[in-house]
Design a protein around this motif. Structure first.
Motif, PDB file in Angstrom:
ATOM      1  N   ILE A  78      32.011 -41.852 -15.886  1.00  0.00           N
ATOM      2  CA  ILE A  78      32.094 -42.878 -16.919  1.00  0.00           C
ATOM      3  C   ILE A  78      32.761 -42.264 -18.147  1.00  0.00           C
ATOM      4  O   ILE A  78      32.233 -41.309 -18.731  1.00  0.00           O
ATOM      5  CB  ILE A  78      30.707 -43.413 -17.296  1.00  0.00           C
ATOM      6  CG1 ILE A  78      29.919 -43.835 -16.045  1.00  0.00           C
ATOM      7  CG2 ILE A  78      30.831 -44.595 -18.257  1.00  0.00           C
ATOM      8  CD1 ILE A  78      28.481 -44.236 -16.333  1.00  0.00           C
ATOM      9  N   ASP A  79      33.904 -42.781 -18.546  1.00  0.00           N
ATOM     10  CA  ASP A  79      34.617 -42.256 -19.700  1.00  0.00           C
ATOM     11  C   ASP A  79      33.743 -42.366 -20.946  1.00  0.00           C
ATOM     12  O   ASP A  79      33.262 -43.454 -21.304  1.00  0.00           O
ATOM     13  CB  ASP A  79      35.922 -43.027 -19.900  1.00  0.00           C
ATOM     14  CG  ASP A  79      36.749 -42.452 -21.029  1.00  0.00           C
ATOM     15  OD1 ASP A  79      36.488 -42.825 -22.195  1.00  0.00           O
ATOM     16  OD2 ASP A  79      37.631 -41.629 -20.756  1.00  0.00           O
ATOM     17  N   GLY A  80      33.532 -41.246 -21.621  1.00  0.00           N
ATOM     18  CA  GLY A  80      32.617 -41.211 -22.756  1.00  0.00           C
ATOM     19  C   GLY A  80      33.055 -42.065 -23.937  1.00  0.00           C
ATOM     20  O   GLY A  80      32.264 -42.823 -24.501  1.00  0.00           O
ATOM     21  N   THR A  81      34.310 -41.953 -24.326  1.00  0.00           N
ATOM     22  CA  THR A  81      34.805 -42.701 -25.485  1.00  0.00           C
ATOM     23  C   THR A  81      34.781 -44.204 -25.216  1.00  0.00           C
ATOM     24  O   THR A  81      34.318 -44.994 -26.051  1.00  0.00           O
ATOM     25  CB  THR A  81      36.238 -42.267 -25.837  1.00  0.00           C
ATOM     26  OG1 THR A  81      36.230 -40.856 -26.145  1.00  0.00           O
ATOM     27  CG2 THR A  81      36.757 -43.048 -27.037  1.00  0.00           C
ATOM     28  N   LEU A  82      35.250 -44.605 -24.036  1.00  0.00           N
ATOM     29  CA  LEU A  82      35.271 -46.026 -23.700  1.00  0.00           C
ATOM     30  C   LEU A  82      33.857 -46.590 -23.571  1.00  0.00           C
ATOM     31  O   LEU A  82      33.592 -47.728 -23.989  1.00  0.00           O
ATOM     32  CB  LEU A  82      36.053 -46.255 -22.413  1.00  0.00           C
ATOM     33  CG  LEU A  82      37.547 -45.898 -22.458  1.00  0.00           C
ATOM     34  CD1 LEU A  82      38.189 -46.132 -21.102  1.00  0.00           C
ATOM     35  CD2 LEU A  82      38.260 -46.716 -23.538  1.00  0.00           C
TER      36      LEU A  82
END
Length: 246
Positions: A111-115
Motif C-alpha cells: 500500500i503506497d504510504g503517501t497515497l
C-alpha cells in the motif's frame, strides 16, 4: 488491472483493519495497492530507511526486529496472515522504526504510504478505524512485554500453544506453522530455553506429533490454570483471550 483490483479488494475486505469499511472505500484503497512476493529470508523493510509503503501480509510469516546502539539484534514479534507492517509510512517523511524480514516465501499487498495518507485525510471515519486497530496492536505488544517479565518460559510457551489449539477427539492440537527457532525468538527465549520449556510442558500432558509439527494438549483447562490464566481465559473456545497475552 481490473482483475487485480478485485482480487486485492477481496483480501482487504476480510483484514481486521478494513473489515468495517464500505465496499466503495475498499475499492478505492485497492487502487492504491499492488501484489508483491518475497522469497524466504528477504528484508522487506529496513529500519532507518525512508518509509514509503505499508504491507498487508496475505500468506507467510515475517519477523520484526531492531538493532541497539551496540549492534545487537533483538526480535520484537513474528507476524503472519492478515497483519499489517510498515505503519510508519503514514507519517510525513517518516522512517521505518524496525526491520521486517520474511521467514518463508511471503505474499503481501503493498500500500503506497503517501497515497494512503492522502486517502485517510479525505476519509476521517476510515482514519479513526485505522487508529483503533493500530492502538489495539500496540496494546497487545505492551501486554506481550509484560508477559515476558511476569511468566516463566514454559508458561509463555503454554499460552502460545493454547491460543491456536483446536479441539479434536477430546484433546486439543496446535499446528506449529513456523520454525521452532523463530517461535523461540518471538517468545523471548533461546532455542535451548525453548527445548527446556517444551520438556517441562510434557509433565502437563503436552506432546509432539507428526515430527514436531503438531503439539497435542491432553487437558487444556489444566494447562491454562498452570500458565496463570484466569478462569474466563481458560475456558474452551476463548482463543482471543489467549491471544491477548502473547
Amino acid at each position: 488491472m481490473t482483475q487485480d483490483i478485485e482480487r486485492i479488494s477481496g483480501v482487504l475486505r476480510f483484514a481486521r483493519y478494513f473489515r468495517t469499511w464500505p465496499q466503495e472505500d475498499i475499492l478505492e484503497l485497492a487502487r492504491l495497492c499492488e501484489w508483491v512476493r518475497f522469497e524466504e529470508e528477504t528484508m522487506m523493510i529496513e529500519a532507518g530507511k525512508r518509509a514509503s509503503a505499508l504491507y498487508l501480509i496475505v500468506n507467510g510469516h515475517v519477523e520484526l526486529s531492531y538493532e541497539d546502539a551496540q549492534g545487537k539484534n533483538g526480535v520484537i514479534d513474528l507476524l503472519g496472515d492478515g497483519q499489517l507492517v510498515g505503519e510508519c509510512a503514514l507519517a510525513p517523511e517518516g522512517c521505518y522504526a524496525v526491520s521486517v524480514k520474511t521467514l518463508e516465501a511471503t505474499t503481501a499487498i503493498r500500500i503506497d504510504g503517501t497515497l494512503f495518507s492522502d486517502f485517510l485525510s479525505a476519509h476521517f471515519d476510515r482514519a479513526l478505524t485505522m487508529m483503533s486497530a493500530m492502538t489495539e496492536r500496540l496494546c497487545q505488544m505492551l501486554r506481550q512485554t509484560e508477559e515476558l517479565k511476569c511468566r516463566s518460559a514454559a508458561q509463555r510457551l503454554g499460552i502460545y500453544l493454547l491460543a491456536d489449539a483446536v479441539p479434536i477427539d477430546g484433546v486439543h492440537e496446535t499446528p506449529l506453522t513456523i520454525e521452532k527457532s523463530a517461535l523461540a525468538r518471538k517468545l523471548g527465549m533461546t532455542s535451548e530455553t525453548f527445548s527446556r520449556a517444551l520438556k517441562k510442558l510434557t509433565e502437563l500432558g503436552v506432546s509432539q506429533h507428526s515430527n514436531g509439527r503438531i503439539v497435542r494438549i491432553a487437558d487444556a483447562e489444566m494447562l491454562a490454570d498452570w500458565c496463570g490464566l484466569s478462569e474466563n481465559e481458560g475456558k474452551e473456545g476463548q482463543a482471543d483471550a489467549f491471544k491477548a497475552v502473547i
